[in-house]
Design a protein around this motif. Structure first.
Motif, short mmCIF file in Angstrom:
data_model
loop_
_atom_site.label_atom_id
_atom_site.label_comp_id
_atom_site.label_asym_id
_atom_site.label_seq_id
_atom_site.Cartn_x
_atom_site.Cartn_y
_atom_site.Cartn_z
N TRP A 1 0.87 -0.64 0.32
CA TRP A 1 0.01 -0.20 0.03
C TRP A 1 0.67 0.72 -0.25
CZ3 TRP A 1 -1.85 -4.28 2.02
CH2 TRP A 1 -3.35 -5.17 1.63
N ILE A 2 0.94 2.00 -0.96
CA ILE A 2 1.49 3.65 -1.29
C ILE A 2 0.56 4.24 0.28
CG2 ILE A 2 1.76 5.61 -2.09
CD1 ILE A 2 3.22 3.27 -3.30
N VAL A 3 1.15 5.01 0.77
CA VAL A 3 0.93 5.82 1.99
C VAL A 3 2.27 7.00 2.41
CG1 VAL A 3 0.36 4.46 4.03
CG2 VAL A 3 2.47 4.61 4.09
N PRO A 4 1.67 8.04 2.62
CA PRO A 4 2.71 8.61 2.81
C PRO A 4 3.94 9.43 3.59
CG PRO A 4 0.31 9.89 3.71
CD PRO A 4 0.58 7.74 4.04
N SER A 5 4.70 10.03 3.06
CA SER A 5 6.57 9.24 3.36
C SER A 5 6.68 9.50 5.29
CB SER A 5 7.27 10.29 2.86
OG SER A 5 7.09 10.26 1.79
N ASP A 6 6.90 9.48 5.71
CA ASP A 6 7.12 9.24 7.41
C ASP A 6 5.56 9.20 7.98
OD1 ASP A 6 9.09 10.25 7.20
OD2 ASP A 6 8.85 12.25 6.49
N SER A 7 5.20 7.98 7.55
CA SER A 7 4.54 7.17 8.24
C SER A 7 4.70 6.36 8.70
CB SER A 7 2.72 6.45 7.15
OG SER A 7 2.63 7.02 6.17
N ASP A 8 5.57 5.70 9.42
CA ASP A 8 6.83 5.17 10.28
C ASP A 8 6.47 5.83 11.83
OD1 ASP A 8 8.00 6.15 8.90
OD2 ASP A 8 9.52 4.16 9.55
N TYR A 9 6.25 7.42 11.12
CA TYR A 9 6.58 8.18 12.84
C TYR A 9 5.98 7.83 14.04
CZ TYR A 9 7.86 11.86 15.56
OH TYR A 9 7.83 12.93 16.84
N ALA A 10 6.62 6.78 15.21
CA ALA A 10 6.01 6.92 16.47
C ALA A 10 4.92 5.78 16.18
CB ALA A 10 5.23 8.33 16.73
N LEU A 11 5.07 4.65 14.89
CA LEU A 11 4.30 3.61 14.52
C LEU A 11 4.62 2.69 14.65
CD1 LEU A 11 1.43 3.56 14.58
CD2 LEU A 11 1.37 3.66 11.92
N GLN A 12 4.67 1.72 15.30
CA GLN A 12 4.91 0.40 15.38
C GLN A 12 4.07 -0.71 14.26
OE1 GLN A 12 5.90 -1.36 18.86
NE2 GLN A 12 7.44 -0.33 19.52
N TRP A 13 4.61 -0.59 12.66
CA TRP A 13 3.11 -2.03 12.19
C TRP A 13 3.41 -2.80 12.41
CZ3 TRP A 13 -0.02 0.76 8.72
CH2 TRP A 13 0.88 1.52 8.52
N PRO A 14 2.58 -3.52 13.15
CA PRO A 14 2.76 -5.05 12.77
C PRO A 14 3.25 -6.05 12.22
CG PRO A 14 0.20 -4.48 12.23
CD PRO A 14 1.32 -2.69 12.70
N ALA A 15 4.09 -6.64 12.74
CA ALA A 15 4.47 -8.05 12.48
C ALA A 15 3.01 -9.21 11.58
CB ALA A 15 5.70 -8.93 13.34
N PRO A 16 3.47 -9.43 10.34
CA PRO A 16 4.80 -9.56 9.47
C PRO A 16 5.01 -8.07 8.65
CG PRO A 16 3.49 -10.99 9.13
CD PRO A 16 2.82 -10.43 10.29
N ALA A 17 4.04 -7.52 8.72
CA ALA A 17 4.14 -5.95 8.22
C ALA A 17 5.22 -5.19 8.06
CB ALA A 17 2.80 -5.11 8.44
N ARG A 18 5.71 -4.91 6.64
CA ARG A 18 6.96 -4.25 6.82
C ARG A 18 6.87 -2.88 6.14
NH1 ARG A 18 10.12 -8.28 3.79
NH2 ARG A 18 8.86 -6.97 2.14
N TYR A 19 7.91 -2.13 7.25
CA TYR A 19 7.37 -0.64 6.79
C TYR A 19 8.81 -0.34 5.48
CZ TYR A 19 6.75 4.32 6.21
OH TYR A 19 6.95 5.65 5.82
N ALA A 20 8.33 0.28 4.29
CA ALA A 20 9.23 0.45 3.15
C ALA A 20 9.54 1.85 2.58
CB ALA A 20 9.07 -0.20 2.34
N THR A 21 10.26 2.91 3.69
CA THR A 21 11.24 3.69 3.13
C THR A 21 11.40 4.25 1.92
OG1 THR A 21 11.64 4.52 5.73
CG2 THR A 21 12.11 5.50 4.43
N GLY A 22 10.54 5.57 1.31
CA GLY A 22 11.04 5.21 0.17
C GLY A 22 10.17 4.80 -1.10
N ALA A 23 9.14 3.43 -0.35
CA ALA A 23 8.93 2.43 -1.16
C ALA A 23 9.90 1.51 -1.73
CB ALA A 23 7.53 3.21 -2.48
N ILE A 24 11.10 1.44 -1.23
CA ILE A 24 12.08 0.57 -1.83
C ILE A 24 12.04 -1.16 -2.05
CG2 ILE A 24 14.60 0.38 -1.52
CD1 ILE A 24 13.79 2.90 -3.15
#
Length: 147
Positions: free
Chosen positions: A78-101
């Protein structure tokens, strides 16, 4: 359009040649970045949230707005705005990909959902809550704090 090869080199490269050279530099191990579809704008930049493919379909109907979603056989993104991981721990096994890399994707995934309008984002908080629900995880802010 042409670009000079350097001072005194006498070599001129066309734009087509530069594009071919750029594509030729890409190696199979070069990370891929999810792109925003043509005609869409991402004024806040974009990152991506990846989940194993089995979680993709149950998450979709739980979202009030679905932005751009990409998928292959193993993951959904899913495309989300940049820095959507700020103060947020995404639940495993989800992975946050900075820059959508997509460092481990063998090829670019396909676009499975394009929203109406020009903004590619899925709102991150509803996505986070939907993922927590589908994955059977309590949101981080609801967990007890140990002193």
């Amino acid at each position: 359009m042409a670009v000079s090869g350097g001072v005194g080199s006498g070599q001129v490269l066309s734009l087509d040649a530069l594009v071919r050279l750029g594509r030729g530099r890409r190696t199979p191990d070069t990370p891929r970045r999810l792109s925003v579809p043509e005609g869409m704008t991402a004024p806040l930049g974009w990152d991506a949230v990846a989940v194993p493919a089995r979680f993709g379909p149950p998450v979709m109907p739980r979202l009030p707005r679905v932005g751009c979603v990409y998928a292959d056989e193993t993951h959904w993104w899913w495309i989300v705005p940049s820095d959507s991981d700020y103060a947020l721990q995404w639940p495993a096994p989800a992975r946050y990909a900075t820059g959508a890399i997509l460092a481990d994707a063998p090829r670019a995934p396909g676009l499975v959902h394009r929203p109406d309008g020009t903004v590619p984002y899925t709102p991150p908080i509803p996505l986070y809550l939907a993922l927590c629900r589908v994955m059977g995880t309590t949101p981080a802010w609801s967990r007890p704090v140990n002193a």
